[in-house]
Motif scaffolding. Structure first.
Motif, short mmCIF file in Angstrom:
data_model
loop_
_atom_site.label_atom_id
_atom_site.label_comp_id
_atom_site.label_asym_id
_atom_site.label_seq_id
_atom_site.Cartn_x
_atom_site.Cartn_y
_atom_site.Cartn_z
N GLN A 4 15.10 31.95 113.10
CA GLN A 4 15.00 33.16 112.28
C GLN A 4 13.95 32.95 111.21
O GLN A 4 13.57 31.81 110.90
CB GLN A 4 16.35 33.45 111.61
CG GLN A 4 16.81 32.32 110.70
CD GLN A 4 18.17 32.56 110.06
OE1 GLN A 4 18.60 33.69 109.94
NE2 GLN A 4 18.84 31.51 109.65
N LYS A 5 13.48 34.04 110.64
CA LYS A 5 12.55 33.94 109.53
C LYS A 5 13.32 33.58 108.27
O LYS A 5 14.38 34.13 108.00
CB LYS A 5 11.83 35.28 109.35
CG LYS A 5 10.78 35.27 108.26
CD LYS A 5 10.12 36.63 108.13
CE LYS A 5 9.10 36.63 106.99
NZ LYS A 5 8.46 37.98 106.85
N SER A 6 12.78 32.64 107.49
CA SER A 6 13.45 32.22 106.27
C SER A 6 13.50 33.36 105.26
O SER A 6 12.49 34.00 104.98
CB SER A 6 12.74 31.01 105.66
OG SER A 6 13.45 30.53 104.55
N GLU A 7 14.70 33.64 104.74
CA GLU A 7 14.90 34.72 103.77
C GLU A 7 15.63 34.20 102.55
O GLU A 7 16.39 33.23 102.63
CB GLU A 7 15.73 35.86 104.40
CG GLU A 7 15.08 36.52 105.59
CD GLU A 7 15.99 37.58 106.19
OE1 GLU A 7 17.18 37.63 105.81
OE2 GLU A 7 15.51 38.36 107.03
N CYS A 8 15.40 34.86 101.42
CA CYS A 8 16.10 34.51 100.19
C CYS A 8 17.37 35.35 100.09
O CYS A 8 17.32 36.58 100.13
CB CYS A 8 15.21 34.76 98.97
SG CYS A 8 15.94 34.16 97.41
N PRO A 57 14.51 28.03 108.40
CA PRO A 57 13.60 28.68 109.35
C PRO A 57 13.82 28.15 110.77
O PRO A 57 12.91 27.64 111.41
CB PRO A 57 12.21 28.30 108.81
CG PRO A 57 12.42 26.96 108.18
CD PRO A 57 13.81 26.99 107.60
N LYS A 94 18.61 31.49 118.89
CA LYS A 94 18.87 32.84 118.38
C LYS A 94 20.33 33.23 118.55
O LYS A 94 20.94 33.86 117.67
CB LYS A 94 17.96 33.85 119.07
CG LYS A 94 16.50 33.74 118.64
CD LYS A 94 15.66 34.87 119.20
CE LYS A 94 14.22 34.77 118.71
NZ LYS A 94 13.38 35.88 119.24
N TRP A 126 17.32 29.81 100.18
CA TRP A 126 16.50 30.21 101.33
C TRP A 126 17.18 29.76 102.61
O TRP A 126 17.62 28.62 102.72
CB TRP A 126 15.10 29.58 101.24
CG TRP A 126 14.24 30.18 100.18
CD1 TRP A 126 14.08 29.74 98.90
CD2 TRP A 126 13.44 31.36 100.30
NE1 TRP A 126 13.22 30.56 98.21
CE2 TRP A 126 12.80 31.57 99.05
CE3 TRP A 126 13.17 32.24 101.34
CZ2 TRP A 126 11.93 32.63 98.82
CZ3 TRP A 126 12.30 33.31 101.12
CH2 TRP A 126 11.69 33.49 99.87
N THR A 127 17.29 30.68 103.56
CA THR A 127 17.86 30.32 104.85
C THR A 127 16.93 29.35 105.58
O THR A 127 15.74 29.28 105.29
CB THR A 127 18.09 31.56 105.72
OG1 THR A 127 16.82 32.22 105.93
CG2 THR A 127 19.05 32.53 105.04
#
Length: 465
Positions: A369-373, A366, A83, A363-364
Motif C-alpha cells: 500500500q502507499k504509505s499514509e499518515c 509502504p 494486498k 506513517w503506515t
C-alpha cells in the motif's frame, strides 16, 4: 463500531461545548490562580528554549517504522499475497478497535433477569387455560429472551492468531502500536533520564513492537528481552523480524527470548509492558491476577496500553485502581503517567461517556500500500514502583483534550495534581506573555509547566510566611 463513531465525535463535541459555555469557564477560572514553574520561566527568559519547546511538550512528528523493521517485513511477506494481507489487516484492525472485554457472570445474570422481567411484564394480562398453552408460552418467552440477550451481550471470543492473521496484524497494526509505544516510552526517557533499563519483560508481545520501541531509547542498555505471547506463530514471526525477515539469519538482537506462557518465578525486570493484551483475557479476575503477576516482576516501571475506546479506558482504570490499592511493603506504587495524581480518575468518576485517551500520528508501512499518515487513539497508564515523592517530578497538570486556541485567549482542559478536571482560560494580560504562549503551544497529552492554587491555598501560604 458504535464506540469508534463516538470517539470521532469527541473532539468536535468538546470544542462545541467549550465555545458555547465560556461564561461558565470564566466563573471557574476565578477560583484558581495559575502559578508558572519558576525554573521553566527562567529558561524561557534566558532563551534556553522557545515556549513551543517547553519541557512539558510530548508531541512528536508522525512516527515512522524503523528501516530495519520495514525491510524485515518485506522479506517476511515476499511469498504471500500482500494486498490481500493488507485488506485482512484493515478488517482485523476494525474488529480490534470495536472489541470489549467479556462480561462477568454476575453481569450476565443481572442482565438476564432484567430482560426476563421486561418480557414477562408484556404478557401480564395473558390468560393460560391449558398445559399445552403454558408450554408454548414458556418456549416463546425463552426464545424471545434468548434473542434479546444475543443482541445485548457482546459475543466475546479469544483471538487466535495463525501464520496468515499474524502477518496481517504485522502490516496494519504494527506501525500504530509502535508509534504509541514510542510516545509512552519516550516520556519515561525524557522525564527520567537516569533510568537505564537492563531488562525488559513484554506480556502479549505480538510482533515485538515493545522491543523495537524500547531499542529506540535504550538499545545499548537492555541485555535481556523476555517476550510472552500465547500464539506460537506470533512468537515465530517476532523472532524472524529480528533476523531481518530470514529465518536462517542470525538475530540482530542478543538476549531475546520468546515463550507462550508466563513463567512461574518472580524474577525482576526493570521495565515490564503489556500492550493491547489485557482485553484478550477471559475475565476481570484473570486480568487482575495477571497484572499482579506482572507488577511483582516489575522493578521500576510497568506500562499498560489499550485501545482508546471506552472499553479500553475502563480496563486501564481497573488496573490503575487495583495497583494503587496495594499496601504491601515492596509492592506500593504510584502513577507516573498520564495522571499527575494517585486519586480516583475524575473522568471515570464523572462517567460522561468520554474516555481519557490520547492521540498519536504515524506513517503506515509502504508494504502492499502507499504509505499514509494516520492517527491512533489509545489509553494507557505507567506505574512506578515506590511511593510518590514530592521531589520526584514537578506535579504539572496534563492536557486531556485538544487545546482551543482563539485570537486573544486559549482554553485548556487539564487534569490537575488534585485529581480534578479543570478548564483554564489563558490570556496574555492575566498570566503573562511566556505562560500564555506555553499554553498556546501545548497540545493534547502535553504537560503544562504550571500549578493551580485556590485563593484559600494562597492565603494559607501567605499566613505561614
Amino acid at each position: 463500531m458504535i464506540l469508534n463513531k463516538g470517539l470521532r465525535g469527541t473532539c468536535a463535541q468538546c470544542l462545541r461545548n467549550w465555545s458555547t459555555s465560556s461564561v461558565v469557564f470564566l466563573e471557574k477560572q476565578s477560583k484558581y490562580a495559575v502559578t508558572p514553574d519558576e525554573n521553566v520561566l527562567k529558561d524561557l527568559r534566558d532563551e534556553v528554549y522557545k515556549p513551543r519547546k517547553h519541557p512539558g511538550v510530548m508531541k512528536e512528528s508522525a512516527t515512522v517504522m524503523p528501516e530495519g523493521f520495514v525491510k524485515a517485513a518485506l522479506n517476511t511477506v515476499a511469498d504471500y499475497p500482500v494486498k490481500a494481507l493488507v485488506e485482512s489487516g484493515n478488517t482485523l484492525s476494525r474488529h480490534l478497535k470495536g472489541r470489549v472485554p467479556p462480561m462477568e457472570r454476575t453481569q450476565i445474570l443481572r442482565k438476564y433477569e432484567q430482560v426476563r422481567d421486561k418480557v414477562l411484564r408484556q404478557h401480564l394480562d395473558r390468560e393460560i387455560t391449558s398445559q399445552e398453552e403454558e408450554r408454548r408460552f414458556r418456549q416463546m418467552s425463552k426464545d424471545k429472551i434468548d434473542n434479546i440477550m444475543r443482541e445485548k451481550i457482546y459475543n466475546w471470543k479469544p483471538m487466535r492468531y495463525d501464520v496468515y492473521s499474524s502477518l496481517a496484524y504485522l502490516l496494519v497494526r504494527a506501525p500504530a502500536e509502535y508509534a504509541v509505544l514510542r510516545r509512552i516510552l519516550g516520556e519515561i526517557a525524557r522525564r527520567d533520564p537516569e533510568f537505564t533499563p537492563r531488562s525488559l519483560f513484554d506480556f502479549g508481545s505480538g510482533v515485538g513492537t515493545v522491543t523495537w520501541a524500547a531499542n529506540f531509547y535504550w538499545k545499548n542498555q537492555i541485555y535481556e528481552y523476555f517476550n510472552v505471547d500465547c500464539s506460537s506463530d506470533m512468537n515465530d514471526l517476532a523472532q524472524v523480524l529480528l533476523q531481518g525477515g530470514r529465518g536462517n539469519a542470525p538475530s540482530s538482537l542478543k538476549g531475546a527470548f520468546f515463550r507462550q506462557f508466563l513463567p512461574a518465578s518472580n524474577v525482576g525486570y526493570d521495565l515490564v509492558a503489556s500492550a493491547y493484551s489485557m482485553m484478550e483475557l477471559p475475565s476481570m479476575e484473570t486480568r487482575l491476577d495477571t497484572i499482579l503477576n506482572l507488577w511483582n516482576k516489575t522493578q521500576k516501571y510497568l506500562v499498560v496500553v489499550e485501545q482508546g475506546t471506552n472499553a479500553g479506558f475502563k480496563v486501564i482504570n481497573e488496573i490503575r485502581d487495583f495497583i494503587l490499592q496495594i499496601d504491601k511493603e515492596g509492592s506500593v506504587g504510584h502513577v507516573f503517567a498520564p495522571c499527575p495524581h494517585d486519586q480516583s480518575c475524575p473522568r471515570y468518576v464523572r462517567d460522561d461517556g468520554t474516555p481519557c485517551n490520547f492521540e498519536v500520528r504515524y506513517w503506515t508501512m509502504p508494504v502492499g500500500q502507499k504509505s499514509e499518515c494516520r492517527t491512533e487513539r489509545y489509553c494507557y497508564v505507567v506505574l512506578r514502583k515506590g511511593k510518590r515523592e514530592d521531589s520526584d517530578q514537578p506535579k504539572w497538570p496534563r492536557l486531556v483534550r485538544p487545546t482551543l486556541v482563539k485570537s486573544k485567549h486559549t482554553l485548556c482542559r487539564i487534569c490537575s495534581c488534585k485529581g480534578q478536571l479543570e478548564d483554564v482560560i489563558f490570556t496574555k494580560k492575566k498570566h503573562g506573555k511566556l505562560t500564555y504562549h506555553c499554553a498556546r503551544a501545548s497540545r493534547w497529552g502535553d504537560l503544562l509547566p504550571i500549578t493551580l492554587e485556590t485563593n484559600e491555598e494562597i492565603n494559607n501560604k501567605d499566613t505561614e510566611d
